[in-house]
Design an enzyme around this catalytic site. Structure first.
Site, PDB file in Angstrom:
ATOM      1  N   LYS B 174      20.112   4.223  16.318  1.00  0.00           N
ATOM      2  CA  LYS B 174      19.016   3.265  16.498  1.00  0.00           C
ATOM      3  C   LYS B 174      19.030   2.315  15.309  1.00  0.00           C
ATOM      4  CE  LYS B 174      14.993   2.796  15.118  1.00  0.00           C
ATOM      5  NZ  LYS B 174      15.062   1.330  14.891  1.00  0.00           N
ATOM      6  N   SER B 227      13.112   2.165   3.530  1.00  0.00           N
ATOM      7  CA  SER B 227      12.171   2.194   2.409  1.00  0.00           C
ATOM      8  C   SER B 227      11.741   3.629   2.114  1.00  0.00           C
ATOM      9  CB  SER B 227      10.939   1.358   2.743  1.00  0.00           C
ATOM     10  OG  SER B 227      10.183   2.022   3.742  1.00  0.00           O
ATOM     11  N   CYS B 282      19.743  -1.445  -1.522  1.00  0.00           N
ATOM     12  CA  CYS B 282      19.091  -0.360  -2.258  1.00  0.00           C
ATOM     13  C   CYS B 282      19.776  -0.114  -3.585  1.00  0.00           C
ATOM     14  CB  CYS B 282      19.026   0.901  -1.414  1.00  0.00           C
ATOM     15  SG  CYS B 282      20.635   1.548  -0.976  1.00  0.00           S
TER      16      CYS B 282
END
Lengths: 116, 483
Positions: B174, B227, B282
């Protein structure tokens, strides 16, 4: 494209340069030189694909496409020599700007093949 | 209306049952590229049932045959390298070099998956008792899923999918609804591979499909990158539902620059680390801590070079920094810059209200440099996920390490130095999962696990490397006696 300020800009310029040279040599009937330029083009495409290192991409300074413009209207021996000189100078100037040794080596090799 | 992206389930492209769609824009031109369905729990259920049905036959397919699919897959990606890179640029806004670098790193993960026949081997011991032998075997564990972010739409799915299926599992992806097009193309290539139906599935969407994957009883494990706030939710939801989970969260990556560092070379690398992908990764460098005399040198050198970065459309090879992902991101980043200014920091290079000629509708934030950032302020503590580098001062090495270790995040940290003792101490004492020495983006290659500590990671086994083999397999102990 003016300033060759990225890894991709340098290699894309080199690829286009070899494509132009291949067409140029083909146009004046030098099939061996045309084939050699095309081989370099393919090698440079592979090197651009395989040696782009995402974690060490850094800005490049001091290379400008306008300094390496080819005059492809002159098919005489002098014209051919001038084109080779410009190509060799480009590779000589560009190679030290690249921070991936395998890619740098490919540029150096291309320069040597142009007589540089 | 622009076309709707389809799901890929049971070996076919199918329309989602969604009634809601996410618009997918080119963030530089604002052109509507597609609409991404917000797939439903029913869509997920069909995909999971297909993946479950495919599992038994796929796990018994010889591992060398499974690895051979990866050889073919790699060739396809190489053949379509430029096309994939351009798709990434168009839906994400990064530069061509960054997109090519992303695709390259994705290919590294396919390379790694080709090693599965070696890495899945286990060990054994004869005569653990008289005439009794004991061995371990690794077996695939079932249906796995990954929920992946917008910032590396092609690479991050490849951290998971190739290894998962080569280990003999079936897999559902996904992707982020903001960037579904690179994964759509990835699945077009997988479709060409002619894998058995149900081995790989693609379900596009947002929260409903992610939740359905995490709660579905037939999903064995879930990988996530995004996140920290969401990573924690993913971790808690998956563990509550008895699943394996690896959830990689956000970051606030610090870089210590020692007075003995080569400042010119360091700055060159820090530019890429801070402003590459417009800071939307990140592992982006967020705070540079100048130690002693290095602070002023760093500030002066960065101020000159940051302002000179060429910002523009990613498909232009001379662009050095592209857009951020959306106008909402622009608003959030600009608000954080304003907050930092209000806290007393100096905005040395201001990327607010930035625009690029010819692309006035784009989601632009210019490269931003903020100096004199203090501990406990927004730029020292909160993830920006944008092209903002903050500068902090430290009197000495120990203070720099203290500043870094105060962060609630622990994704990455780097040091620039020519002193081996400082490098060694940094590696030893900084609490971050990925450490860089004279390199600003400490990104592990595919054969190493992607580290992450504190609020940057929730789980036990990381993505990539041997951790991924552990994650995607079940170890079984066999004790044999033949009389």
């Amino acid at each position: 494209m003016a300033s060759l300020n990225t890894f991709g800009a340098v290699f894309t310029f080199a690829i286009e340069l070899e494509a132009q040279l291949s067409a140029y040599y083909g146009g004046i009937g030098d099939s061996a030189m045309a084939k050699a330029a095309d081989k370099r083009r393919k090698k440079l495409e592979r090197v651009r694909r395989e040696n782009v290192v995402e974690i060490t991409l850094e800005p490049i300074a001091g290379l400008d496409a306008d300094d390496y413009a080819l005059d492809l209207s002159d098919g005489s021996p002098d014209g051919q020599a001038a084109a080779a000189r410009i190509a060799a100078r480009f590779y000589r100037d560009a190679a030290p700007k690249i921070n991936v040794r395998a890619a740098q080596r490919a540029l150096e090799r291309c320069g040597k093949e142009h007589g540089g | 209306m622009s076309r709707a992206v389809k799901n890929y389930v049971d070996g076919e492209w199918v329309e989602s049952g969604a009634t809601d769609f996410f618009p997918v824009h080119d963030p530089a031109t604002c052109e509507l590229l597609a609409n991404c369905p917000d797939s439903t729990a029913e869509d997920v259920d069909v995909a999971v049932r297909s993946a479950k049905a495919a599992f038994d036959e796929w796990r018994s397919t010889p591992v060398l045959v499974r690895a051979q699919y990866m050889h073919h897959f790699k060739v396809m990606v190489e053949d379509n390298f430029e096309k994939v890179s351009q798709i990434v640029v168009r839906e994400h806004g990064k530069t061509m070099d960054e997109a090519r670098g992303e695709v390259r790193r994705g290919i590294e993960s396919i390379d790694f998956a080709m090693s599965v026949p070696v890495l899945m081997r286990s060990d054994g011991l004869e005569d653990i008792s008289s005439g009794i032998d004991e061995t371990t075997v690794r077996q695939p564990a079932g249906v796995f899923a990954a929920i992946t972010p917008f910032n590396f739409p092609f690479m991050v799915p490849l951290w998971f999918l190739p290894t998962a299926i080569t280990c003999g599992n079936t897999f559902i992806l996904k992707p982020s609804p903001q960037t579904p097009l690179a994964t759509e193309f990835l699945f077009e290539m997988l479709d060409e591979l002619d894998l058995p139906e149900g081995v790989v599935s693609l379900v596009n969407g947002g929260v409903p499909s992610a939740t359905a994957l995490m709660e579905h009883p037939d999903v064995t494990g879930v990988s996530f990158v995004g996140s920290s706030a969401v990573a924690q939710i993913i971790y808690e939801t998956c563990t509550r539902n008895g699943k394996r989970v690896q959830a990689q969260g956000g970051a606030k990556n610090y870089i210590a620059v020692m007075p003995d560092a080569d400042i010119e070379a360091s700055v060159k690398n820090i530019l890429g680390a801070a402003y590459g992908c417009a800071g939307q990764r990140c592992l982006a460098a967020a705070v540079a801590v100048g130690v002693g005399d290095a602070y002023e040198q760093l500030k002066d050198e960065l101020a000159a070079q940051v302002a000179a970065l060429k910002v523009g459309y990613g498909l232009d090879e001379t662009t050095q920094m592209g857009t951020v992902i959306s106008d909402a991101a622009v608003g959030r980043i600009e608000s954080m810059i304003g907050q930092s200014e209000g806290e007393g920091a100096e905005v040395v290079v201001d990327g607010r209200d930035f625009n690029v000629s010819g692309y006035e509708k784009g989601s632009w934030v210019g490269p931003t440099l903020i100096a004199d950032v203090q501990p406990n302020t927004v730029m020292a503590t909160e993830e920006v996920f944008g092209p903002v580098l903050s500068l902090m001062k430290a009197d000495d090495f120990d203070e720099a390490v203290d500043i870094i270790n105060q962060s609630r995040y622990g994704n990455a940290a780097s040091i620039f130095t020519s002193n081996g003792k400082h490098a060694r101490e940094f590696k030893y004492s900084v609490n971050a999962g990925n450490i860089g020495v004279n390199i600003g983006v400490a990104a592990p290659s595919a054969s190493f696990p992607f580290g992450g500590q504190k609020d940057s990671f929730f789980g036990d086994l990381h993505g990539q490397g041997m951790d991924s083999i552990e994650f995607y397999t079940e170890r079984k102990i066999v004790i044999e006696r033949w009389v």
